[in-house]
Write an enzyme that holds these catalytic residues in place. Sequence first.
Site, PDB file in Angstrom:
ATOM      1  CE1 TYR A  62       7.387   0.260  10.906  1.00 10.70           C
ATOM      2  CE2 TYR A  62       5.207   1.232  11.130  1.00 10.70           C
ATOM      3  CZ  TYR A  62       6.473   1.254  10.588  1.00 10.70           C
ATOM      4  OH  TYR A  62       6.826   2.268   9.741  1.00 10.70           O
ATOM      5  N   GLY A  63       5.419  -4.782  14.819  1.00 11.15           N
ATOM      6  CA  GLY A  63       4.688  -5.534  15.852  1.00 11.15           C
ATOM      7  C   GLY A  63       5.438  -5.758  17.142  1.00 11.15           C
ATOM      8  CB  CYS A  89      -0.016  -1.165   9.557  1.00  6.49           C
ATOM      9  SG  CYS A  89       1.104  -1.926  10.747  1.00  6.49           S
ATOM     10  CG  ASN A  90      -4.570  -5.046  12.138  1.00  8.05           C
ATOM     11  OD1 ASN A  90      -5.683  -5.072  12.624  1.00  8.05           O
ATOM     12  ND2 ASN A  90      -4.335  -5.413  10.898  1.00  8.05           N
ATOM     13  CB  THR A  91       1.374  -2.881  14.504  1.00  6.63           C
ATOM     14  OG1 THR A  91       1.246  -4.300  14.453  1.00  6.63           O
ATOM     15  CG2 THR A  91       2.305  -2.497  15.616  1.00  6.63           C
ATOM     16  CB  CYS A 151      -2.053  -9.353  11.937  1.00  7.24           C
ATOM     17  SG  CYS A 151      -0.408  -9.247  11.207  1.00  7.24           S
ATOM     18  CB  THR A 152      -1.408  -6.539   7.195  1.00  7.65           C
ATOM     19  OG1 THR A 152      -0.168  -6.786   7.868  1.00  7.65           O
ATOM     20  CG2 THR A 152      -1.860  -5.138   7.442  1.00  7.65           C
TER      21      THR A 152
HETATM   22  N1  DGL Z   1       1.510  -4.944   9.406  1.00  5.66           N
HETATM   23  C1  DGL Z   1       1.612  -5.454  10.745  1.00  5.66           C
HETATM   24  C2  DGL Z   1       0.205  -5.524  11.357  1.00  5.66           C
HETATM   25  O1  DGL Z   1      -0.796  -5.530  10.684  1.00  5.66           O
HETATM   26  C3  DGL Z   1       2.271  -6.816  10.786  1.00  5.66           C
HETATM   27  C4  DGL Z   1       3.766  -6.781  10.512  1.00  5.66           C
HETATM   28  C5  DGL Z   1       4.572  -6.026  11.553  1.00  5.66           C
HETATM   29  O2  DGL Z   1       4.724  -6.513  12.682  1.00  5.66           O
HETATM   30  O3  DGL Z   1       5.030  -4.942  11.223  1.00  5.66           O
HETATM   31  O4  DGL Z   1       0.080  -5.585  12.560  1.00  5.66           O
END
Ligand code: DGL
Length: 260
Positions: free
Chosen positions: A41-42, A72-74, A180-181
């Site tokens: 998702y990033g 998920c941070n994103t 970020c995870t």
């Molecule tokens: N899970 C995403 C995050 O914590 C990292 C992986 C992604 O880019 O989807 O930002």
Amino acid sequence: MTKPIGIFDSGIGGLTVAREIITTLPNEDVIYFGDTARVPYGSKSKETITRFSKEIVEFLLEKGVKLIVVACNTASSNALSELKSVYKNIPFVGVINPGVKKALSVANRVIGIIGTKATIGSAIYSTALGDKYRVIQKACPLLVPIVEEGLVEKSFTEEIVEFYLYSLKRERVDTLILGCTHYPMLKSVIQNVMGSEVKLVDSAVEVARFVRILLNKKDIKNDSRTPKYNFYFSDITGNQNTLVERFLGRKVELSKITLD
Ligand code: DGL
């Protein structure tokens, strides 16, 4: 309350959050969804991240969850506010605020944030941190594939981390949010590069604490002696079992599900 906690992420990274939640709240049932068919998702737009997140929330609601952790941070930085305004009847916990709160409680002067391009681009961390401290941000897009490829121990990983963290070190960051995870899996490399005096904020730990407080406050705790865990993924490929075990710290059964 016997309903499960719903947790979702763009893929397997959110398992670092699921792991902390399972450890902190051992009597809770958990349903995890990882969108492995559409990760990362990033590097995607806010609109796309929000659309994907809504589809996952619909899935978790159908499963009867009592609370949704956006692990998920994103997704937390790009979709959470929209999710909260659309789905008013379910409490959401994102990964941003717990990490911000912790950073504000331990920082001295300069706070650093590292995350995906979409997380850093959203500026959500710097906004939430306010202007009491200097804030330095850095997107580190190579770190997710490094973790997923199992390359954490390689010497070039330390070089890549050094390259990304150079500006944060130069500005004398004293507290660093792992936004970020995947980054908790790189904690020791990051600590080495930044120096032992720099405080690392692991959002996964903070989120689990936050969820425990919220369950108590809302009086929706479960006391299951044999908690049930379900791990759904939108795709399952070759080494996923190994990766899941590495992130989660235990072997579990994976189920594949296609979101309509
Ligand atoms: N899970 C995403 C995050 O914590 C990292 C992986 C992604 O880019 O989807 O930002």
